[in-house]
Design an enzyme around this catalytic site. Structure first.
Site, PDB file in Angstrom:
ATOM      1  N   GLU A  83       0.506  -7.021  -6.915  1.00 42.22           N
ATOM      2  CA  GLU A  83       0.299  -6.116  -5.779  1.00 42.22           C
ATOM      3  C   GLU A  83      -1.002  -5.362  -6.056  1.00 42.22           C
ATOM      4  O   GLU A  83      -1.089  -4.608  -7.030  1.00 42.22           O
ATOM      5  CB  GLU A  83       1.460  -5.118  -5.617  1.00 42.22           C
ATOM      6  CG  GLU A  83       1.265  -4.235  -4.380  1.00 42.22           C
ATOM      7  CD  GLU A  83       2.257  -3.070  -4.256  1.00 42.22           C
ATOM      8  OE1 GLU A  83       3.076  -2.854  -5.169  1.00 42.22           O
ATOM      9  OE2 GLU A  83       2.179  -2.366  -3.227  1.00 42.22           O
ATOM     10  N   ASP A 111      -3.781  -0.753  -9.757  1.00 37.63           N
ATOM     11  CA  ASP A 111      -4.435   0.326  -9.019  1.00 37.63           C
ATOM     12  C   ASP A 111      -5.296   1.095 -10.024  1.00 37.63           C
ATOM     13  O   ASP A 111      -5.072   1.008 -11.226  1.00 37.63           O
ATOM     14  CB  ASP A 111      -3.399   1.284  -8.395  1.00 37.63           C
ATOM     15  CG  ASP A 111      -3.942   2.062  -7.206  1.00 37.63           C
ATOM     16  OD1 ASP A 111      -3.490   1.806  -6.059  1.00 37.63           O
ATOM     17  OD2 ASP A 111      -4.825   2.925  -7.401  1.00 37.63           O
ATOM     18  N   ASP A 137      -7.518   0.486   1.310  1.00 36.45           N
ATOM     19  CA  ASP A 137      -8.467   1.402   1.966  1.00 36.45           C
ATOM     20  C   ASP A 137      -9.288   0.567   2.954  1.00 36.45           C
ATOM     21  O   ASP A 137      -9.881  -0.440   2.554  1.00 36.45           O
ATOM     22  CB  ASP A 137      -9.394   2.041   0.917  1.00 36.45           C
ATOM     23  CG  ASP A 137      -8.623   2.979  -0.003  1.00 36.45           C
ATOM     24  OD1 ASP A 137      -7.598   3.525   0.439  1.00 36.45           O
ATOM     25  OD2 ASP A 137      -9.035   3.156  -1.157  1.00 36.45           O
ATOM     26  N   ASP A 191      -2.403  -1.061   8.416  1.00 37.10           N
ATOM     27  CA  ASP A 191      -2.317  -0.369   9.709  1.00 37.10           C
ATOM     28  C   ASP A 191      -3.662  -0.489  10.430  1.00 37.10           C
ATOM     29  O   ASP A 191      -3.762  -0.166  11.603  1.00 37.10           O
ATOM     30  CB  ASP A 191      -2.037   1.120   9.486  1.00 37.10           C
ATOM     31  CG  ASP A 191      -3.183   1.738   8.708  1.00 37.10           C
ATOM     32  OD1 ASP A 191      -3.386   1.323   7.559  1.00 37.10           O
ATOM     33  OD2 ASP A 191      -3.924   2.580   9.260  1.00 37.10           O
TER      34      ASP A 191
END
Ligand SMILES: C[S@@+](CC[C@H](N)C(=O)[O-])C[C@H]1O[C@@H](n2cnc3c(N)ncnc32)[C@H](O)[C@@H]1O
Length: 222
Positions: free
Chosen positions: A49, A74, A123, A159
């Site tokens: 991920e 991350d 992002d 999104d």
């Protein structure tokens, strides 16, 4: 809840977390090419991920699929802390986290070591000048190609209409096989996979609360 500094301090004690800083990339991640043998101690598929934040997909899918291994990546240790703490408290042996820039991801995994990649609410980098920073820019896809198996899938949930449409353009331009795409996942889940709608990340919850439609696509690089 510990503050940011306390989370950083605890992060260093987690057995399921490693850190690859820029200064170490030449040496590569110590587990590169050895994740199966030296960390997971099995030959189960490895799923990444990228930009995992608190690691909801890493941990959620790992709970649902104990016969697969999950690694969240991350740069922000205080975010990873949440998933790493949960996995640690629950003795989840099929979970790991790597704190590094995704720009260095090819130094963490060897050829064919990874079976699947999830990119969850990256992002969006909407400015044209930041296109190269998008995690589905060819610069990044070429890095993933170095370690993703030939048939490996890349899943994107976002999104951002800009990011979604940009990714579809990259897929079309490069003639990558596109398996599924939808600009409204909750209206139409083309793959039928429950984990696409059952697991909601921190950012997904924020964006959904503002009424954003969630987009999804799934493609291969070969
Ligand atoms: C919008 S947040 C999404 C986090 C999580 N996936 C979620 O849905 O809640 C984007 C995440 O990507 C990480 N990120 C962005 N670019 C990165 C890069 N080049 N290397 C490592 N992490 C990156 C950020 O630190 C941040 O946690």
């Amino acid at each position: 809840m510990p503050n940011k500094l306390e989370k950083f301090a605890e992060f260093d004690t987690f057995q399921n977390c490693t850190y690859l800083p820029f200064e170490k990339i030449k040496e590569g991640h110590p587990l590169k090419g050895k994740w199966h043998e030296d960390y997971f101690e099995n030959q189960n598929p490895i799923i990444l991920e990228l930009g995992c934040g608190k690691g909801e997909y890493t941990v959620g899918m790992a709970q649902n699929n104990p016969n697969k291994n999950y690694i969240g990546v991350d740069i922000k240790g205080n975010r990873i802390w949440t998933g790493a703490k949960f996995a640690s408290l629950n003795n989840m042996v099929n979970v790991a986290f790597v704190r590094t820039r995704i720009d260095f991801i090819e130094y963490c995994f060897a050829e064919n070591e990874v079976d699947e990649i999830w990119i969850t609410f990256p992002d969006p980098q909407p400015q044209k000048t930041r296109t190269r920073k998008r995690l589905t820019n060819m610069l990044f896809l070429n890095r993933y190609k170095k370690f993703l198996k030939k048939d490996g899938l890349i899943h994107l949930k976002t999104d951002s209409t800009t990011f979604y449409e940009y990714t579809l353009e990259v897929i079309a331009e490069n003639k990558f096989p596109l398996l599924y795409s939808t600009d409204d996942l909750y209206e139409n889940n083309p793959s039928g996979k429950e984990e696409l709608t059952n697991i909601k990340t921190h950012y997904e919850q924020l964006f959904s609360a503002r009424g954003a439609k969630i987009k999804y696509c799934c493609f291969k690089l070969h």
